[in-house]
Enzyme design. Structure first.
Site, short mmCIF file in Angstrom:
data_model
loop_
_atom_site.label_atom_id
_atom_site.label_comp_id
_atom_site.label_asym_id
_atom_site.label_seq_id
_atom_site.Cartn_x
_atom_site.Cartn_y
_atom_site.Cartn_z
CG ASP A 113 -6.20 1.21 19.91
OD1 ASP A 113 -6.32 0.27 20.70
OD2 ASP A 113 -6.07 2.40 20.27
CB VAL A 114 -9.35 -1.21 14.64
CG1 VAL A 114 -9.75 -1.13 13.17
CG2 VAL A 114 -9.86 -2.52 15.25
#
Length: 318
Positions: free
Chosen positions: A150-151
């Site tokens: 995930d970012v």
């Protein structure tokens, strides 16, 4: 909702979000890096208006959110995130490298590869800026990328440099051969202190950018054990058997123990602020896998970044 090129997004500020920086709030709600949003703020494309629409003002990125106001973001057509944008990614380190593959220490605010609506830095673009040649297999924007984080999640990420390595690594991750160990700081105390969460995950029926435990979702299995307890939080060692989007965040939230700082999945914003967190406390700590060409056992470890380590220090001092 993703900030896709050519669209206008409206977001109403809730009472508990009042006083927060607008760029931080939008980054959290739309999975966009603050550095990417900076361009939209600089171009005057982010503004605030009252519910009646009678008052409209351009926002600076450091402006404080006001409860009840509508933040309007106009994403221009030229904000196309599908091509690899070559740019230096600050704090991205190489943890392992040979002629066939490498592993990076991914910082927060960085996506694995470009995608529609993502305006920020990527691992693929950062490696290109450093002069690395990675595999050309796969879709143009995903070349060399064999798995994702995930970012807002930091830690170990493997990347293929050759076509042979890409094929083998993709097969390994598809067949769940690598061991992926995460550390997660969650709210409260898990009961039991170790166990397995086996619950299907799918798109949240009411929020397109979120996921949830739902009937008919994809099979998802998370194994965890508590390694340290604090006042109001527990540090977990987590092993993923499957690799669904937001899996750890969704599973811990479903048990009412969301990752500390993960406001998207119900974390306490006051606790996050007290610990200086602007994202979820979740870190891909260790990746074990056979080398795609030699078969040698690889164990690649990433230490905690500053913000996560600082949060633990504050908890231990209590």
């Amino acid at each position: 909702m993703a900030l896709r090129p050519g669209i206008t997004v409206r977001y109403e500020v809730r009472e508990e979000q009042a006083g927060r920086r607008c760029d931080a709030l939008l980054a959290e709600q739309h999975a966009v890096s603050r550095s990417a949003l900076a361009d939209l703020f600089a171009r005057g494309l982010v503004r605030a208006q009252t519910r009646t629409g009678r008052r409209d003002r351009v926002l600076a990125k450091s402006a404080k959110a006001v409860a009840g106001e509508i933040i309007v973001v106009e994403v221009p057509e030229d904000a196309d995130g599908r091509e690899v944008r070559v740019e230096i990614v600050e704090d991205m380190r190489i943890l392992y490298e040979d002629e066939h593959m490498l592993a990076v220490d991914k910082p927060t605010g960085v996506a694995a590869h470009p995608s529609p609506g993502w305006l920020g830095p990527t691992v693929a673009g950062g490696l290109a800026a450093l002069g690395y040649d990675i595999s050309t297999s796969g879709a143009q924007e995903r070349q060399g990328i064999v798995h994702r984080l995930d970012v807002g999640t930091t830690g170990v990420m493997a990347v293929a440099k050759t076509e042979q390595a890409y094929t083998v690594l993709k097969d390994q991750f598809r067949d769940r051969v690598p061991t992926k160990i995460y550390h997660a700081l969650v709210q409260g105390m898990m009961d039991p202190l170790e166990g397995t969460i086996d619950a299907p995950i799918g798109r949240h029926p009411g929020h397109a950018w979120r996921f949830a435990v739902i009937d008919g979702g994809r099979a998802s299995v998370t194994h965890y054990e508590t390694i340290e307890m604090f006042a109001g939080a527990s540090l977990l060692r987590v092993r993923l058997e499957t690799g669904r989007t937001h899996q750890i965040r969704v599973h811990t939230s479903a048990l009412r123990h969301p990752c500390v700082g993960d406001l998207t999945y119900g974390a306490n914003p006051r606790q996050a602020a007290e610990l200086g967190l602007t994202r979820q406390w979740l870190h891909a700590h260790r990746l074990e896998l056979p080398h795609p060409v030699t078969g040698e056992h690889l164990e690649i470890v990433s230490e905690y970044p500053h913000d996560l380590a600082h949060a633990l220090t504050l908890l231990r001092e209590r």
